[in-house]
Scaffold this active site. Structure first.
Site, PDB file in Angstrom:
ATOM      1  N   TYR A  90       2.536   2.753   0.580  1.00  0.00           N
ATOM      2  CA  TYR A  90       1.779   3.888   0.566  1.00  0.00           C
ATOM      3  C   TYR A  90       0.258   3.219   0.876  1.00  0.00           C
ATOM      4  O   TYR A  90      -0.266   3.742   1.698  1.00  0.00           O
ATOM      5  CB  TYR A  90       1.670   4.531  -1.012  1.00  0.00           C
ATOM      6  CG  TYR A  90       0.821   5.656  -0.976  1.00  0.00           C
ATOM      7  CD1 TYR A  90       0.836   6.809  -0.825  1.00  0.00           C
ATOM      8  CD2 TYR A  90      -0.833   5.302  -1.588  1.00  0.00           C
ATOM      9  CE1 TYR A  90      -0.098   7.952  -0.779  1.00  0.00           C
ATOM     10  CE2 TYR A  90      -1.782   6.181  -1.687  1.00  0.00           C
ATOM     11  CZ  TYR A  90      -1.233   7.545  -1.383  1.00  0.00           C
ATOM     12  OH  TYR A  90      -2.105   8.669  -1.592  1.00  0.00           O
TER      13      TYR A  90
ATOM     14  N   LYS B  35      -2.075   3.979   4.082  1.00  0.00           N
ATOM     15  CA  LYS B  35      -3.422   4.729   3.839  1.00  0.00           C
ATOM     16  C   LYS B  35      -4.444   3.705   4.561  1.00  0.00           C
ATOM     17  O   LYS B  35      -5.602   4.116   4.954  1.00  0.00           O
ATOM     18  CB  LYS B  35      -3.700   4.928   2.426  1.00  0.00           C
ATOM     19  CG  LYS B  35      -2.876   5.966   1.999  1.00  0.00           C
ATOM     20  CD  LYS B  35      -2.988   7.252   2.388  1.00  0.00           C
ATOM     21  CE  LYS B  35      -2.364   8.584   2.098  1.00  0.00           C
ATOM     22  NZ  LYS B  35      -2.658   9.846   2.723  1.00  0.00           N
TER      23      LYS B  35
END
Ligand code: CAA
Ligand code: NAI
Length: 242
Positions: free
Chosen positions: A150, A154
């Site tokens: 993640y 991002k």
């Protein structure tokens, strides 16, 4: 109303931050495509009345993203704003993270942003105006335990945002990112309670944020008030790890 007659596609708008954004954008005068994998988006659009339509999409699927852009044009005649908000987590410590967990997150959070932007940009380029708003995260800026996949996705969103700000500026299109902190949605509710409590203590404002706090930032960046802002990453995190 700051978004009068603007046509916005908001991905991941069936729940959480995206749903709050769809409501905010309609309240500001926009017409909104509620784009989501989850059919709960149909109800969100229905409640917003004539100013909204639901489109079932997997942003990770290139062809599906192209169909989404075409649907917006068919329904509302054009596209002015794209909010790349859809995202998922598949948290695990590095040693336990599977290749599949890594790929799933990259496919939605990174490839999904690429797919939707590639599908929408030609319309904005032709109009010589438009807004693209990407969703990064505090995890992509500072890293976060259990979020190799993640955080990578991002952080990559920040890189794409700045690249596109440079590529699209000559055509009057701004590209910015919002980096939310910990916001009260299903995504955070899935975290172990103990870790949420620890996290809350590290936030200057001492509480988690609301979906509306992020929706407000999206609306600002989509509005004329932000017309000279591009390539920026707006941290909306209650003052976490400055
Ligand atoms: N920050 C600090 N420490 C953390 C942590 C975090 N985010 N997550 C886990 N840890 C610590 C645990 O407290 C634990 O410490 P101790 O050994 O001292 O008890 C250690 O890391 C191992 O954790 P677990 O025992 O829970 O290990 P596990 O293998 O069972 O589970 C995990 C690992 C799936 C990563 C689980 O800990 C977890 O879900 N952590 C939360 C991860 C997280 O913060 N996700 C954010 C989701 S919200 C979001 O993603 C939105 C956004 O953009 C911010
Ligand atoms: P959420 O889980 O409530 O909503 C995410 C939405 O994205 C869901 O409606 C889901 O169906 C949709 N979605 C997932 N995969 C999809 C796909 N392949 N195609 C289309 N739609 C898909 O999560 P939340 O919290 O509202 O998150 C919104 C965005 O904000 C995400 O990008 C997330 O990573 C980001 N974010 C959230 C934070 C938080 O604390 N909640 C913090 C930082 C960033």
């Amino acid at each position: 109303m700051r978004l009068n007659d603007k046509v916005a596609i908001i991905t991941g708008a069936a729940n959480g931050i995206g749903e709050a954004a769809a409501k905010k954008f309609v309240a500001e005068g926009a017409k909104v495509i509620v784009a989501d994998f989850d059919e709960a988006g149909a109800k969100v659009a229905e409640e917003l009345g004539d100013a909204a339509r639901f489109f079932k999409v997997n942003v990770g699927d290139e062809k599906n993203a192209q169909e989404l852009a075409q649907f917006a044009i068919d329904q509302f005649g054009t596209i002015d704003i794209l909010v790349n908000n859809a995202g998922i987590t598949r948290d695990a410590m590095l040693q336990k993270m599977t290749g599949d967990q890594f790929d799933q997150v990259i496919n939605v959070n990174l490839k999904g942003v690429f797919n939707c932007t590639q599908a929408v940009y030609p319309t904005l380029k032709e109009k010589k105006s438009g807004r693209i708003i990407n969703t990064s995260s505090v995890s992509g800026i500072y890293g976060n335990v259990g979020q190799t996949n993640y955080a990578a996705s991002k952080a990559a969103v920040v890189g794409m945002t700045k690249t596109w700000a440079k590529e699209f500026g000559r055509n009057g299109v701004t590209v910015n990112a919002v980096a939310p902190g910990f916001i009260k949605t299903a995504m955070v509710a899935a975290m172990p309670e103990k870790i949420i409590e620890q996290m809350e203590k590290t936030i200057s404002l001492q509480s988690l944020g609301n979906a509306e706090d992020i929706a407000n930032a999206y609306a600002f960046l989509a509005s004329d008030e932000a017309k000279y802002i591009t390539g920026h990453v707006l941290h909306v995190d209650g003052g976490i790890m400055m």
